[in-house]
Design a protein around this motif. Structure first.
Motif, PDB file in Angstrom:
ATOM      1  N   VAL D 102       0.792  -1.228   0.072  1.00  0.00           N
ATOM      2  CA  VAL D 102       0.106  -0.045   0.010  1.00  0.00           C
ATOM      3  C   VAL D 102       0.841   1.144   0.001  1.00  0.00           C
ATOM      4  O   VAL D 102       1.972   1.489   0.777  1.00  0.00           O
ATOM      5  N   VAL D 103       0.699   2.156  -0.812  1.00  0.00           N
ATOM      6  CA  VAL D 103       1.171   3.346  -1.118  1.00  0.00           C
ATOM      7  C   VAL D 103       0.232   4.740  -0.535  1.00  0.00           C
ATOM      8  O   VAL D 103      -0.596   4.699  -1.472  1.00  0.00           O
ATOM      9  N   VAL D 104       0.578   5.224   0.591  1.00  0.00           N
ATOM     10  CA  VAL D 104      -0.291   6.326   0.784  1.00  0.00           C
ATOM     11  C   VAL D 104       0.476   7.481   0.034  1.00  0.00           C
ATOM     12  O   VAL D 104       1.528   7.984   0.579  1.00  0.00           O
ATOM     13  N   ASN D 105      -0.575   8.580  -0.430  1.00  0.00           N
ATOM     14  CA  ASN D 105      -0.246   9.760  -1.039  1.00  0.00           C
ATOM     15  C   ASN D 105      -1.113  10.834  -0.361  1.00  0.00           C
ATOM     16  O   ASN D 105      -2.224  10.867  -0.592  1.00  0.00           O
ATOM     17  N   VAL D 106      -0.608  11.572   0.746  1.00  0.00           N
ATOM     18  CA  VAL D 106      -1.199  12.591   1.281  1.00  0.00           C
ATOM     19  C   VAL D 106      -1.153  13.865   0.482  1.00  0.00           C
ATOM     20  O   VAL D 106      -0.218  14.401   0.560  1.00  0.00           O
ATOM     21  N   ALA D 120      -5.020  20.036  -1.649  1.00  0.00           N
ATOM     22  CA  ALA D 120      -5.062  19.882  -3.156  1.00  0.00           C
ATOM     23  C   ALA D 120      -5.369  18.553  -3.600  1.00  0.00           C
ATOM     24  O   ALA D 120      -5.163  17.499  -2.679  1.00  0.00           O
ATOM     25  N   GLN D 121      -5.828  18.362  -4.797  1.00  0.00           N
ATOM     26  CA  GLN D 121      -6.337  16.923  -5.220  1.00  0.00           C
ATOM     27  C   GLN D 121      -5.512  16.691  -6.627  1.00  0.00           C
ATOM     28  O   GLN D 121      -6.109  16.363  -7.547  1.00  0.00           O
ATOM     29  N   GLY D 122      -4.293  17.111  -6.784  1.00  0.00           N
ATOM     30  CA  GLY D 122      -3.589  17.342  -8.034  1.00  0.00           C
ATOM     31  C   GLY D 122      -2.970  16.125  -8.551  1.00  0.00           C
ATOM     32  O   GLY D 122      -2.566  16.206  -9.616  1.00  0.00           O
ATOM     33  N   ASP D 123      -3.095  15.119  -7.681  1.00  0.00           N
ATOM     34  CA  ASP D 123      -2.442  13.909  -8.197  1.00  0.00           C
ATOM     35  C   ASP D 123      -3.430  12.853  -8.596  1.00  0.00           C
ATOM     36  O   ASP D 123      -2.920  11.517  -8.531  1.00  0.00           O
ATOM     37  N   VAL D 124      -4.545  12.982  -8.827  1.00  0.00           N
ATOM     38  CA  VAL D 124      -5.489  12.061  -9.297  1.00  0.00           C
ATOM     39  C   VAL D 124      -5.135  11.295 -10.593  1.00  0.00           C
ATOM     40  O   VAL D 124      -5.056  10.061 -10.693  1.00  0.00           O
ATOM     41  N   MET D 125      -4.617  12.126 -11.684  1.00  0.00           N
ATOM     42  CA  MET D 125      -4.127  11.532 -12.774  1.00  0.00           C
ATOM     43  C   MET D 125      -2.941  10.862 -12.608  1.00  0.00           C
ATOM     44  O   MET D 125      -2.707   9.662 -13.257  1.00  0.00           O
ATOM     45  N   LEU D 169      -5.170   7.405  -1.702  1.00  0.00           N
ATOM     46  CA  LEU D 169      -4.964   8.870  -2.237  1.00  0.00           C
ATOM     47  C   LEU D 169      -5.799   9.867  -1.205  1.00  0.00           C
ATOM     48  O   LEU D 169      -6.982   9.948  -1.405  1.00  0.00           O
ATOM     49  N   MET D 170      -4.977  10.130  -0.345  1.00  0.00           N
ATOM     50  CA  MET D 170      -5.629  11.272   0.638  1.00  0.00           C
ATOM     51  C   MET D 170      -5.188  12.631   0.265  1.00  0.00           C
ATOM     52  O   MET D 170      -4.590  12.860  -0.715  1.00  0.00           O
ATOM     53  N   ASP D 171      -5.835  13.484   1.032  1.00  0.00           N
ATOM     54  CA  ASP D 171      -5.347  14.863   0.822  1.00  0.00           C
ATOM     55  C   ASP D 171      -5.212  15.763   2.195  1.00  0.00           C
ATOM     56  O   ASP D 171      -5.530  15.027   3.187  1.00  0.00           O
ATOM     57  N   GLU D 172      -4.640  16.822   1.998  1.00  0.00           N
ATOM     58  CA  GLU D 172      -4.175  17.390   3.365  1.00  0.00           C
ATOM     59  C   GLU D 172      -5.457  17.666   4.281  1.00  0.00           C
ATOM     60  O   GLU D 172      -5.453  17.333   5.498  1.00  0.00           O
ATOM     61  N   VAL D 173      -6.598  17.811   3.598  1.00  0.00           N
ATOM     62  CA  VAL D 173      -7.927  18.256   4.535  1.00  0.00           C
ATOM     63  C   VAL D 173      -8.322  16.984   5.465  1.00  0.00           C
ATOM     64  O   VAL D 173      -8.166  17.064   6.631  1.00  0.00           O
ATOM     65  N   VAL D 174      -8.212  15.833   4.950  1.00  0.00           N
ATOM     66  CA  VAL D 174      -8.568  14.452   5.617  1.00  0.00           C
ATOM     67  C   VAL D 174      -7.381  13.903   6.521  1.00  0.00           C
ATOM     68  O   VAL D 174      -7.529  13.771   7.590  1.00  0.00           O
ATOM     69  N   GLY D 175      -6.245  14.309   5.792  1.00  0.00           N
ATOM     70  CA  GLY D 175      -5.107  13.725   6.663  1.00  0.00           C
ATOM     71  C   GLY D 175      -4.743  14.346   7.855  1.00  0.00           C
ATOM     72  O   GLY D 175      -4.270  13.899   8.867  1.00  0.00           O
ATOM     73  N   HIS D 176      -5.169  15.765   7.981  1.00  0.00           N
ATOM     74  CA  HIS D 176      -4.689  16.628   9.275  1.00  0.00           C
ATOM     75  C   HIS D 176      -5.965  16.805  10.087  1.00  0.00           C
ATOM     76  O   HIS D 176      -5.828  17.366  11.139  1.00  0.00           O
ATOM     77  N   MET D 177      -7.231  16.658   9.321  1.00  0.00           N
ATOM     78  CA  MET D 177      -8.341  16.734  10.225  1.00  0.00           C
ATOM     79  C   MET D 177      -8.526  15.786  11.244  1.00  0.00           C
ATOM     80  O   MET D 177      -8.078  14.728  11.086  1.00  0.00           O
TER      81      MET D 177
END
Ligand SMILES: Cc1ncc(C[n+]2csc(CCOP(=O)(O)OP(=O)(O)O)c2C)c(N)n1
Ligand SMILES: Cc1ncc(C[n+]2csc(CCOP(=O)(O)OP(=O)(O)O)c2C)c(N)n1
Ligand code: SF4
Ligand code: SF4
Ligand code: SF4
Ligand code: SF4
Ligand code: SF4
Ligand code: SF4
Ligand SMILES: [Mg+2]
Ligand SMILES: [Mg+2]
Lengths: 188, 80, 271, 383, 383, 271, 188, 80
Positions: D102-106, D120-125, D169-177
């Motif tokens: 498993v590779v997590v990208n926040v 941001a959610q710029g790494d979707v693609m 694929l997380m994002d800063e909002v969810v990761g830090h909330m």
């Protein structure tokens, strides 16, 4: 395509077939033809079977790979088994008489010529077997002119080896001419 | 099984071996064995095949086997 | 090949893909001799390699074998060893693989002193890609990307390893097969990061560009230029200039990484 | 783990979820906003008999994870954009050699160093296409702390089942909330363990499997003595260049994912039945969408929400259905329009597809989305 | 350079095209099938006053190229899949800091190590989306040796004009193929040089430009003393976290590309007017398509060919027009369907879109394409 | 700050973003004093940095400044210097930036002996990301990712640089400002790769976890533990154990990379 | 949303606002409420203005950020200028009387309390200003119960500092209660 | 301009400076200057402001200026 020759040169990694392909292609350019040359490598191009292909045409050449060779050269057993397949009916096939024992079923006109032996015994360097083969192929097919292939060869070979290479080419021409004159290696 | 061997065979001076055997299917004709055999046992033959030209000269030193990069030489020791 | 070591090879994969006369086969031979002498459990020994001619070695050996990405063998091996320290892990890597793209993993594995036995096949060139200079190509040598002679200086790999923290460092050549076998044995026995640099010969991509002669000539060159530390000591500076030392170059004690971690686990487990 | 409600951070939920799923090997390199995952695991793993290692960089971290996984240990790494870019080569290796991990990208704001702390959610693609060559990949994305825990467990289950790297694929909002959650008890969520061969060494072909399956995986050190490579290989694991074998193996890699979409794809869909407009969103943005949809409904607009938890493979069928029903689609994401492209493709002209996009380093506000909803609801062409 | 016809390899044409364009700095790390580019430049650059350096890896190569470009030298690197993956982080840096350079990727079969010598086109999406965060990118792809030379020159022109990294996406077929070509004389092809500031140091804002333009670029060492960073920055070049500034700068990065599509996009379109079916293809595959289309026409089928030289930004308008005209579209590529996705998106359901895909490590044969043409021509739904 | 060195700062960017008491400001002060003494042309001097607290230094200095990606400063700098050798190029990098992710570029820049003056801000920690251990964190120290104490051994950076081929290596601390300034001057003057390691203090991320006291206490620690080579010589092994040498550690001659290349160009230009 | 409190705590990097936010959130959990806590960091969270936000509600909480605070705390000047904006009408705003001089126009009920001074003078550690503030905020708002916030605080603080923290919290409660009783700092 | 300076000012023993000036806008109150001033010239004041408490004790040694990480101290030398 009309006026198009598809040529496949094959052998082992170290036999200098790509160089032969390049020289053949450059000779054709001197003759005013269009030309595309490609090759395929093995895992690391060492030993085994490798091939160089040349397409020579008056027309523009689209697909660059040889599907069905008009001319086939096979300098070792493995490459003949792997790459001779697909030759056109009545294609010209030249194989090394010393290194090739088995030929797959084919409708090509097959010539088995002592190419490597000639290089080793008459030039003293097995290394120039590719050049001998080139001479034989040119003579047998007439695909490029004698002058052009000589010019192309001399442009490509390292300084100091011109005489040796010229000699190898001549010997190849002779092999080809003798074969033309003499017996055909038979269909099988 | 190395685990049953107390001393390494290759480090023990061998008896004169029965034969130097070349595995032609693996040999790549590099010439190393020929160059390193001090006894002139090995030589290139027809089509650069490596041949045991002078088997009687072999002293079983194992250099050829040791340096062959293709494991194409075996010193077959005679049954004692 | 001695019949008793055949078991370590995947015989059906032979002959290997290396060029006629390539030194890699000799290195492999010494490796399995060492493994045989060490009586390692074949089922609990792992070979990890990167990408390159040398790195193809893993495919010929009958162990769990891991052929990874270019330069990363030591990082993959760190994962294997750290996750399961009871495995014996050997790393087989080329000079380019280990010191060019993989240089960082090399110094860090050495620094951590993780128990990996690393064998660097140093043929002074990128063999697989057809002969570009590597960080181990001597100055002024020719390669396809140094057509006018190499401007760079090579690493002294042993010194680099020592400075980075390796606890066992040795060097041999494909000529010095006995020494090489012994070094691998010693390297394995060291409980920590061990480097064994093997000077090997690449007749196709290095020898040819640098007029080194036949494979046998290249082996003889190794014989004539690799000397023991003792002999080296007694040479004059001029004599030394083209010689290198063969044998154990460094040995020291330091805590081994996976063992340290195991202590930590024991201490904090269940907390 | 107790059933008391706790205040838990998203990154912490990821770390705890991983432990719950059986992860016992973590290798990483710190980077904002993922660092807490490493910090928590540095502390927690020794306590549960696991291993934590900080590697010299992200490339090495990914490599170590693959190496560890081969010994049979569930393994993970976590990073953010710049590190995710660096891991790509070895993620491709894991795809090719079929190594579960498993590779997590926040995600943080990019490109490049961007803003380390900005959502941001710029790494979707990139999560789909970041490594070279054709490769299938599974990408999951959570919207809440609880879901982070659950999807982390799912990520491991899918990784182990299909022998693939799974991207969380997380994002800063969810990761830090931080949110109030009750973490699941052991046994509450299913945990899948790797299928091992039950044949003898002689009969084991490490890459032999049905045309749409992942083969059983032997652990290094258990006597199977097999070969693993990133080169194209046949069922025995050894390199091949035979076109027909390459074709077969690559096809299986795709099929083992694309023929099991039902098992892989989950999404959350709410109030879509009667909706004239459906907002498609995920991760942190979906939280703002929830609010906006509530407000829109209060205004009497029939608006629904479709939130994929599986981003890749994309829930094509479900979205095609919405499009086929002629609902207007509005894609809300914190990028320049990435999932939007896929929605447009799937909609295939059957409905209006609009984006509500924001890339300024701030979480999109409900008002922004509401305004867009109003605009599209009123003005976009219906069908 | 003479006007004599010569036998030139694709990789050689790339190297010579770069020199023609004024490239005087190359940093690289060898990898099949791109290595000849480095080998030729190692020899040629010192002869023309340029610099060649072999770096320790691909990451360093990309970094050195950016560093060199900042001194005002046109710079390039070349690689293949695995190396391209590694370069992604620093490609993103070049996007963000607006550093002109050319990155050549001679594609080989992936994923992972794959087959180093086998042709493939599996990096099309990666070239667009390989780095993290939203970033615009220009990707060109040649089909012949001559076009390789020309597009290399164009790649530099676009890089310099728009201050972006430009990807020249080659494939093994074109890279290793040799063809008869007459290389252009100096002056024959336009060569664009970087716009420099003509203001004083005090008035220079390195990132101040119209909303859709690239700013003039001062060279390091010429007294402008400015700051370059991969962080979001304002017009002065210094880091900022202000949402409105981030938004503005990121928008400009996109606009400077997407508002100049006419200058950037070129394609080759043949016999499409009367065509009922258009084959969309590029790179080596397009050579097989040419043959197949000729054969199809001989059979009386109205088939045309559309060959984008600019892959990204995708020639959306031109393809939309074909789709709008109801022509059936067949996308032939050596991957699992990458450009196909974009064509489907753009077609938006207005016509049938089919793929002729091959991923077995061999160049697709004209017969394969012809068969697919026949099938689609006969059976795909018209409109 | 001395008024005569204000010109080297981008004053409008001050106060800098570093924490109260952070040593980085002192390093920068010494750097500009050195530049002033060297009379370098401000327009032809470039500062290249990676990512990290230390790496933010470039933004405060009034030169052409290049703030790159994490770990890659030396690789970018190699591009700048090789493309335009007449520029003076300084590299400002943290211990993590330089020795963790950037370790490979470091040893290769040293090996090539390219004329870069590299200043490593060694605060023994990843400061920017909040205090994870770095390859320079001493064994047993606490960091957020070594909550039970660091299991790893740090690099001896100077030895690593020397082994890799650096031709000038020096070490100072933020307490030893005069020596630091002099080392930067000497490092600049060396025509080749120069490493200046600065032991600096991070009160926020290192000091706090390791009970090092106030910023001033950390400076005093440096004063008490950094000694000259001469003094070090005279210390007993026990006394040495917690001391390190401040001053020039290594100096040698070797061909400089860009100069070698220029010779090559001159020889083959127009061929 | 009904029954929902949006709380924004702001100050400089080192003032412990995130910890205060966490304690507040945990107190609300003890009280049986739903809660979401977020924060925003500066370039490296050092000095300047930073904020922590807490939303407390009986309902499920969707959007996790505070748009329009019901409660605002500002512990330094910069953060008040940057983050006080947007307070709801009649919101509760608490600022540090010693460190904040200017307050932007707002319809909030503003209390200027000697928070840092109390921490420094009465507890002896400026460090606990965040805890003092938490006490004052709880007392003034009643958003969490006194017991819950005390419990939450004591769970979070390092061993050995419980007494000091309890004292700081009490002092904060008192500050708040006095303020409630006494004069309001006035609208402006 | 360093280029016109022959010897570095900071290395020359200074005259007693007219004043130690603190730039409060840059000072971060780290306390280094206070700790390193051997003469007790500097001290924390109200709100941790650094103050020149005993200007008359200053010997112009420059330690405070040298160690201030924020360039917030200037020794202003009196015009000669
Ligand atoms: C990321 C990446 N970059 C480059 C390559 C191409 N490549 C394969 S092997 C090799 C060098 C091999 O040299 P070395 O490690 O010395 O091994 P040798 O072939 O000499 O044994 C290179 C550059 C690759 N496979 N992957
Ligand atoms: C590729 C990548 N990985 C990780 C990071 C996160 N990161 C930023 S700075 C840093 C470490 C900084 O440590 P050091 O170089 O010692 O600098 P310091 O902050 O201590 O001065 C890390 C890990 C990043 N920006 N990019
Ligand atoms: S050394 Fe081995 S491979 Fe070489 S020639 Fe002798 S037997 Fe053949
Ligand atoms: S064993 Fe020794 S003597 Fe016999 S063939 Fe081999 S090298 Fe020659
Ligand atoms: S290229 Fe060199 S290293 Fe590679 S197999 Fe051939 S001889 Fe050996
Ligand atoms: S975290 Fe440490 S290194 Fe970074 S600015 Fe603060 S004190 Fe300095
Ligand atoms: S050293 Fe500088 S920043 Fe620190 S307290 Fe003194 S004047 Fe202020
Ligand atoms: S110059 Fe010296 S004596 Fe004067 S205040 Fe500064 S440190 Fe104290
Ligand atoms: Mg090598
Ligand atoms: Mg640091």
């Amino acid at each position: 395509m009309p006026g198009t020759w598809e040529v496949r040169l094959s052998g082992s990694g170290g036999q200098g077939l790509i160089l032969a392909g390049i020289i053949l292609a450059e000779a054709a350019i001197i003759d005013g033809q269009n030309v595309v040359q490609t090759q395929s490598y093995g895992p690391a191009a060492r030993g085994g079977a490798s091939k160089a292909e040349v397409i020579i045409s008056q027309e523009e050449i689209d697909y660059p790979k040889v599907d069905r060779p008009d001319i086939f050269l096979g300098l070792n057993q493995e490459s003949v088994l792997k790459y001779m397949d697909g030759c056109k009916d009545n294609a010209l096939a030249i194989v090394d008489a010393g290194l090739v024992n088995h030929i797959p079923p084919s409708k090509a006109r097959v010539y088995a010529l002592p190419i490597t032996e000639t290089a080793r015994k008459q030039v003293g360097r097995e290394l120039v077997a590719n050049v001998v083969a080139l001479g034989a192929l040119s003579a047998l097919s007439g695909i490029v002119s004698r002058e052009s292939v000589t010019t192309a060869l001399l442009r490509r070979v390292p300084k100091g080896t011109e005489d040796m290479n010229r000699k190898a080419l001549e010997l190849g021409f002779n092999l080809g001419e003798q074969a033309l004159a003499g017996a055909q290696a038979g269909h099988n | 099984m190395g685990c049953n061997i107390v001393t390494d065979l290759s480090s023990v001076p061998r008896l004169r071996p029965a034969a130097v055997v070349i595995n032609q299917a693996w040999c790549k004709k590099c010439g190393i064995c020929i160059a390193f055999c001090n006894k002139g046992v090995l030589a290139f033959g027809e089509g650069n095949r490596v041949e045991v030209a002078q088997p009687e000269n072999c002293v079983g030193c194992g250099l050829c086997e040791n340096f062959c990069p293709d494991y194409a030489i075996n010193l077959e020791v005679a049954d004692q | 090949m001695l019949p008793e070591i055949e078991q370590y090879f995947r015989l059906e994969k032979l002959p290997h893909m290396w060029c006629p006369g390539c030194g890699n086969g000799i290195v492999l031979h010494c490796l399995v001799k060492a493994i045989d002498k060490l009586c390692l459990d074949q089922d609990r020994t792992v070979m990890v390699s990167g990408i390159g001619c040398a790195a193809r070695a893993s495919g010929y050996l009958d162990f769990d074998t891991l052929h990874t990405t270019h330069g990363r063998a030591l990082a993959f091996a760190t994962g294997v060893k750290f996750a399961k320290p009871e495995l014996n892990v050997f790393v087989l890597t080329g000079d380019g693989d280990c010191t060019a793209i993989g240089g960082n993993h090399f110094i860090h594995a050495a620094r951590r002193n993780i128990n990996l036995t690393t064998i660097v096949f140093n043929n002074n060139i990128y063999g697989m890609t057809g002969g570009q200079y590597s960080p181990m190509t001597p100055n002024a040598c020719r390669a396809t990307t140094s057509p006018y002679g190499n401007l760079e200086r090579p690493f002294n790999l042993a010194e680099l390893a020592i400075a980075a923290g390796a606890t066992f460092v040795g060097r041999a050549t494909t000529y010095h097969t006995k020494q090489l076998t012994d070094l691998i044995i010693e390297g394995y026995k060291n409980n920590g990061f061990s480097l064994i640099e093997v000077v090997t010969h690449c007749p196709t991509s290095f020898g040819r560009h640098n007029k080194m002669g036949s494979p046998a000539d290249m082996l003889k060159w190794q014989r004539d230029h690799g000397v023991t530390a003792m002999r080296y000591e007694n040479l004059s500076p001029e004599e030394r200039s083209d010689k290198f030392i063969v044998g154990v170059l460094h040995r020291c004690e330091a805590p081994e990484y996976t063992a340290e971690y195991q202590k930590l686990q024991e201490k904090f487990r269940g907390r | 783990m107790s059933s008391e409600p706790r205040l838990v951070q998203g990154n912490e939920a990821c770390a705890e979820g991983a432990i719950y799923a059986g992860m016992r090997f973590y290798a990483g390199y710190p980077i904002t906003p993922s660092t807490e995952i490493a910090e928590i695991l540095a502390k927690r793993l020794p306590q549960v008999g696991g291993k934590f290692i900080q590697m010299e960089d992200e490339i090495a971290s990914m490599a170590a994870v693959v190496g560890a996984s081969l010994t049979g240990v569930k393994s993970m790494t976590a990073t953010s954009g710049p590190g995710f870019s660096l891991k790509q080569e070895n993620i491709g290796y894991a795809c090719m050699a079929e190594i579960p991990c498993v590779v997590v990208n926040v995600q943080r704001l990019g490109p490049s160093t961007g803003v380390a702390t900005a959502p941001a959610q710029g790494d979707v693609m990139q999560a789909r296409w970041g490594t070279h060559g054709d490769h299938p990949i599974i990408v999951l994305t959570p919207s809440s702390v609880k879901e982070t825990f659950e999807l982390t467990v799912r990520a491991f289950n899918l990784a182990e089942k299909f022998r693939v790297p799974v991207i969380l694929l997380m994002d800063e909002v969810v990761g830090h909330m931080r949110e109030k959650v009750i973490l699941p008890e052991p046994g509450e969520l299913p945990v899948y363990d790797r299928l091992k061969p039950n044949c003898s060494r002689e009969d084991y072909y490490p890459y032999r499997a049905d045309w749409d399956k992942a083969p059983p995986m032997a652990f290094f050190g258990e006597g199977y003595r097999y070969h693993v490579t990133g080169l194209f290989h046949d069922e025995s694991g050894f390199a091949t260049e035979k076109p027909e074998v390459i074709d077969l193996q690559l096809r299986r890699l795709h099929n083992k994912i694309y023929r099991h979409l039902d098992e892989i794809i989950t999404y959350h869909s709410e109030q879509t039945e009667d909706a004239e407009l459906v907002v498609i969103s995920y991760g942190g943005t979906a939280r703002a969408v929830s609010r906006a949809v509530k407000l829109a409904r209060q205004e009497g607009r029939k608006v629904g929400i479709f939130r994929p938890q599986t981003l890749w493979p994309f829930p094509e069928e479900a979205v095609a259905e919405l499009a086929g029903a002629g609902k207007k689609l509005l894609v809300a994401e914190m990028n320049y329009g990435q999932l939007l492209l896929e929605v447009q493709r799937v909609a295939a002209g059957r409905c209006a597809v609009t984006g509500c996009l924001q890339t300024n380093g701030e979480l999109t506000q409900p008002e922004t989305i509401l305004n867009k909803i109003r605009e599209v609801y009123e003005h976009a062409p219906g069908n």
